[in-house]
Design an enzyme around this catalytic site. Structure first.
Site, PDB file in Angstrom:
ATOM      1  N   HIS A   9       1.153  -1.129   0.502  1.00 30.99           N
ATOM      2  CA  HIS A   9       0.106   0.022  -0.020  1.00 30.99           C
ATOM      3  C   HIS A   9       1.249   1.600  -0.110  1.00 30.99           C
ATOM      4  O   HIS A   9       1.789   1.273   0.422  1.00 30.99           O
ATOM      5  CB  HIS A   9      -0.842   0.039   1.357  1.00 30.99           C
ATOM      6  CG  HIS A   9      -0.292   0.094   2.628  1.00 30.99           C
ATOM      7  ND1 HIS A   9       0.492   1.187   3.519  1.00 30.99           N
ATOM      8  CD2 HIS A   9       0.251  -0.833   3.541  1.00 30.99           C
ATOM      9  CE1 HIS A   9       0.977   1.264   3.878  1.00 30.99           C
ATOM     10  NE2 HIS A   9       0.589   0.167   4.538  1.00 30.99           N
ATOM     11  N   GLU A  83      -2.215  -6.749   7.532  1.00 39.68           N
ATOM     12  CA  GLU A  83      -0.311  -6.501   8.453  1.00 39.68           C
ATOM     13  C   GLU A  83      -0.447  -7.655   9.059  1.00 39.68           C
ATOM     14  O   GLU A  83      -1.481  -8.075   9.429  1.00 39.68           O
ATOM     15  CB  GLU A  83      -0.114  -5.284   7.850  1.00 39.68           C
ATOM     16  CG  GLU A  83       1.394  -5.201   8.973  1.00 39.68           C
ATOM     17  CD  GLU A  83       2.523  -5.557   7.672  1.00 39.68           C
ATOM     18  OE1 GLU A  83       2.585  -6.382   8.035  1.00 39.68           O
ATOM     19  OE2 GLU A  83       3.212  -4.300   7.263  1.00 39.68           O
TER      20      GLU A  83
END
Length: 193
Positions: A9, A83
């Protein structure tokens, strides 16, 4: 052998400050949004405007927005791509953690209330098993530490060896095979900043 393209990202306020960002859904900065657009342009150069057979994304907004801004059509949002869960260390920087745990790194020490490297590696192994059976190139949009673990596992190393790979915000890495042996084709590709 098809390739797996990993996209991290774009930049967030916490990626700038070095705060561990797992479960917290932090938006992209304006610069992060621009970097995501640039990543999409780089994707089209790398992949010659061909479409991947599948695009999977972490469900976190920072990954979803990066995929959209990069011009990728996400087929599904996959919890396995989130994550690392930093547990009690969520939102803290490494120097802050080291005030109470000298020499701490996410790669070598536990995250109280969160995941171990081995647990993150098990998630990566599940993803790898799925994408290896794809009948074409796959894109995975996710996060820095998780993608680094996935790269280590792709080439048969323990999850903690992801420490040896860098992945900046809005960068690409390409996984493939070299004569039947899993390899890292390209790592940390991004538009010059």
């Amino acid at each position: 052998m098809p390739h797996v393209f990993l996209l991290r990202h774009g930049e967030t306020e916490w990626s700038l400050s070095g705060q561990h960002t797992g479960r917290t859904d932090i938006p992209l900065t304006e610069r992060g949004r621009k970097l995501a657009v640039d990543a999409g342009n780089l994707w089209r150069t790398l992949h010659h405007d061909a479409s991947p057979v599948r695009v999977l994304s972490s469900p976190r907004a920072r990954a979803r927005d990066t995929a959209e801004l990069a011009g990728l059509k996400v087929d599904s949002y996959d919890e396995r791509l989130v994550e690392w869960d930093y547990g009690d260390y969520e939102g803290l920087t490494t120097p802050q953690i080291r005030e109470s745990v000298p020499d701490w790194t996410v790669w070598t020490h536990p995250c109280p209330g969160g995941e171990t490297a081995e647990q993150v590696g098990a998630r990566a192994d599940d993803v790898i098993a799925e994408v290896r059976s794809a009948d074409g190139d796959v894109v995975l949009v996710g996060h820095g530490h998780f993608s680094r673990v996935l790269m280590a596992r792709w080439i048969g190393l323990p999850a903690a060896e992801g420490v040896r790979v860098t992945m900046d915000p809005a960068s690409w890495s390409v996984l493939g095979d070299e004569r039947g042996v899993p390899s890292l084709k390209r790592v940390n590709l991004g538009v010059p900043r």
